[in-house]
Design a protein around this motif. Structure first.
Motif, PDB file in Angstrom:
ATOM      1  N   TYR A 173       0.814  -1.200   0.000  1.00  0.00           N
ATOM      2  CA  TYR A 173       0.000   0.000   0.000  1.00  0.00           C
ATOM      3  C   TYR A 173       0.851   1.255   0.000  1.00  0.00           C
ATOM      4  N   LEU A 184      -8.622  -8.749  -8.545  1.00  0.00           N
ATOM      5  CA  LEU A 184      -9.792  -8.586  -7.679  1.00  0.00           C
ATOM      6  C   LEU A 184     -11.028  -9.039  -8.436  1.00  0.00           C
ATOM      7  N   TYR A 189     -15.214  -9.379  -8.709  1.00  0.00           N
ATOM      8  CA  TYR A 189     -16.504  -8.844  -8.275  1.00  0.00           C
ATOM      9  C   TYR A 189     -17.621  -9.525  -9.041  1.00  0.00           C
ATOM     10  N   ARG A 238      -8.181   1.965  -7.020  1.00  0.00           N
ATOM     11  CA  ARG A 238      -7.848   0.673  -6.418  1.00  0.00           C
ATOM     12  C   ARG A 238      -7.204  -0.266  -7.428  1.00  0.00           C
ATOM     13  N   SER A 265      -6.532  -3.450   5.032  1.00  0.00           N
ATOM     14  CA  SER A 265      -6.606  -3.414   3.575  1.00  0.00           C
ATOM     15  C   SER A 265      -8.033  -3.557   3.068  1.00  0.00           C
ATOM     16  N   LYS A 266      -8.957  -3.944   3.929  1.00  0.00           N
ATOM     17  CA  LYS A 266     -10.328  -4.194   3.480  1.00  0.00           C
ATOM     18  C   LYS A 266     -10.349  -5.200   2.336  1.00  0.00           C
ATOM     19  N   THR A 267      -9.443  -6.110   2.394  1.00  0.00           N
ATOM     20  CA  THR A 267      -9.314  -7.094   1.328  1.00  0.00           C
ATOM     21  C   THR A 267      -8.963  -8.455   1.928  1.00  0.00           C
ATOM     22  N   HIS A 289     -13.041  -6.591  -0.199  1.00  0.00           N
ATOM     23  CA  HIS A 289     -12.686  -6.970  -1.562  1.00  0.00           C
ATOM     24  C   HIS A 289     -12.025  -8.341  -1.556  1.00  0.00           C
ATOM     25  N   VAL A 318      -3.460  -8.280   2.438  1.00  0.00           N
ATOM     26  CA  VAL A 318      -4.803  -8.707   2.823  1.00  0.00           C
ATOM     27  C   VAL A 318      -4.932  -8.794   4.336  1.00  0.00           C
TER      28      VAL A 318
END
Lengths: 343, 343
Positions: free
Chosen positions: A52, A95, A97, A117, B61-63, B93, B118
């Motif tokens: 990140y 990723l 979805y 993202r 990370s919201k993943t 995610h 993650v």
DNA sequence: CAATTTTCCGAAAACGTTTCCGTAACTAAT
DNA sequence: ATTAGTTACGGAAACGTTTTCGGAAAATTG
């Protein structure tokens, strides 16, 4: 144990953070000796750069997003296979979805991805999408490259990887006609999708070429629900006992047709011949074996990803001209045999 | 057009960056009037926070990451469905990684995820994994919660979501015996996997309970290659013409068995009865319809994800005690009929 | 009205990395 | 010996958030 960071490496090595960073990135202005020392320690301590921090600084996420209706479907899972392969070989993350065919989910997912993202997006649109595709324009405004595959969105200026849907629709219908069918039902998903339209146009053209008038009663649209679909097909077959052929533009409708025929005691192919778009690798093991239009699903995913990475890596905008059309294959099996044959 | 950031919003509103941030996050120390003003502009300008800046600052990370052998397999795609559903409802995610059953890929993927990319990982291990699972320990060291599902790794102290594999193996074998089979081949994948071992133990126990000696010649292991598998099964059936039952612990081996039987002219179920673990929803449409042990794949994915999110959200370490065992279902169809019946 | 609390907001640090810029030491050229 | 150029590294800014700390103004209290 928290993971190691650059500062700790630097301190341990009596070097500055910037030197360590450049050593690990193999920059020219760091001596080989220092690089070796740094890498040795980094390996020893299992150092992995914080993704990140990197992404924030470089404005690169090393990640692509894939938006698809569902994954429990051989076409899409094979496409993902191709996509993942290309992404992995480029050091990218994927990723996933799932819209579950819901337009609102697609909108909110696209909005989420527009925040930086991901470095690029692959989309196969939901079947009950509105004609409003403005959410997809947002990606363009943010300079995030997009490539559509299979269920493309004609109104958006982005490359599209599709198959020869018109031809396939024509050939499928032509094949049914050749096998003796005269009253051919057309089972499809949302007519708003361009692939549905093209497949149907092929169907219409083939009928016209044989001098058969189009009968709107023979059209049936999937409700995205197995039970309802089976019911609807049974109703159609009951109401129109003259139907002797079914062209399903989507695998699930073919499976529902099999069930409907079994429930009604209609023999395939003696009473009704069935052909379908499908990527089931076990189509040959069905009773009877299903004649299919098989799309090169893996290649579709791979090509779409390749086009996307051309843009991401060279940082060039994509153009509609990079679109590709791959060929589907007609695989003839027992479900369209002109006389009853072993499955 | 670059995306808007907090600074631009702040400038436009004549506020400080911190105020804008807190307004958007609905903090208590910002007046309602200011919150409204901020949100209005944010909406108007399509502001989306930079996820990498957030993740960096919050160390969140919201993943989640999902590591599986493959996706073009109904079990895994249904599991992903369940996983994605839970993740989405939690605002998370999902990163997907496919090992293609290669141990080395699994190792490098896990290492990649251990860098904080993650907040948690769901794993179903590759079938040719070594007995060395130290790469998975790395996640534990980094305090990244892990939940295994289906293809679990017994040696690692993490929750596991599995099915009643021993019972299922027993019941499958028992069913074949009940239907009259006496010489039952056992087709499996890597014996190193605990699920393979348990299914086999159930098989062995059922044989023993019927007083049938175990014959190692009847064991066959998948090569992860369709063509090779079909060949191997044909060889086995040719070499042991007394085989009258096949228990496949994995769907692909059942499909290969169908092909092998067809190639050899063996009738299913008259000559050979077949039962298999499988999540094909069209098992009933095969020729003949396949008797299956069907795993609750969607629920497995959902439960695994739920357990993972319990840890992520409450920030509590996971324990092996949170493991779950779900029940598989035996669905009897024509492929194990005791006398030839319609498919 | 003075003292205290509450309300609301700004300044600045922090997350871990990359990169721009500067510079000391050394080499090579004049 | 001075200059110019190269090599190898350090310092510090920057990416866009979140959060801690502090403080001015407003509201409340005695």
């Amino acid at each position: 144990m928290k993971s190691v960071n650059l500062k700790q490496l630097a301190q341990e090595l009596s070097l500055s953070v910037s030197t360590v960073s450049r050593a690990l990135n193999d920059r020219y202005d760091i001596s080989q000796a220092t690089k070796d020392r740094v890498r040795a320690l980094a390996n020893q301590l299992d150092y992995e750069p914080n993704p990140y921090a990197s992404s924030l600084r470089q404005n690169k996420s090393k990640t692509i997003g894939v938006i698809i209706p569902e994954v429990a479907n051989h076409f899409f899972s094979l496409a993902i296979n191709g996509i993942e392969e290309v992404a992995r070989s480029n050091g990218y993350h994927v990723l996933i979805y799932l819209t579950h065919e819901e337009y609102q989910r697609e909108v909110s997912m696209v909005r989420l991805l527009a925040s930086g993202r991901v470095d690029g997006v692959l989309v196969s649109v939901a079947n009950n999408a509105d004609s409003d595709f403005s959410h997809l324009d947002l990606l363009g405004e943010r300079n995030i490259p997009v490539v559509f595959f299979d269920r493309v969105c004609e109104g958006v200026a982005a490359p599209k990887v599709t198959t020869d849907d018109y031809d396939s629709g024509y050939r499928a219908t032509r094949h049914l006609l050749d096998q003796g069918s005269r009253v051919i039902a057309h089972l499809t998903i949302a007519e708003s999708l361009s692939i549905s339209q093209r497949r149907m146009q092929g169907y219409l053209a083939a009928l016209a070429a044989s001098g058969i008038a189009f009968d709107p009663e023979l059209l049936l649209r999937s409700q995205n629900d197995k039970v309802q679909d089976v019911k609807a097909i049974q109703d159609l077959l009951a109401q129109r006992p003259d139907i002797d052929g079914i062209f399903a533009t989507v695998e699930s409708m073919a499976m529902s047709s099999y069930e409907a025929c079994r429930n009604l005691g209609r023999d395939i192919p003696a009473d009704v011949k069935i052909i379908s778009f499908s990527n089931l690798e076990i189509a040959a093991l069905l009773a009877p074996a299903l004649t299919t239009i098989t799309q090169p699903a893996y290649n579709i995913g791979r090509e779409a990803a390749r086009i996307l990475f051309q843009s991401i890596i060279k940082n060039r905008p994509l153009s509609v001209a990079q679109s590709q059309e791959l060929k589907s294959e007609l695989v003839i099996r027992a479900s369209t045999a002109s006389r009853s044959a072993p499955g």
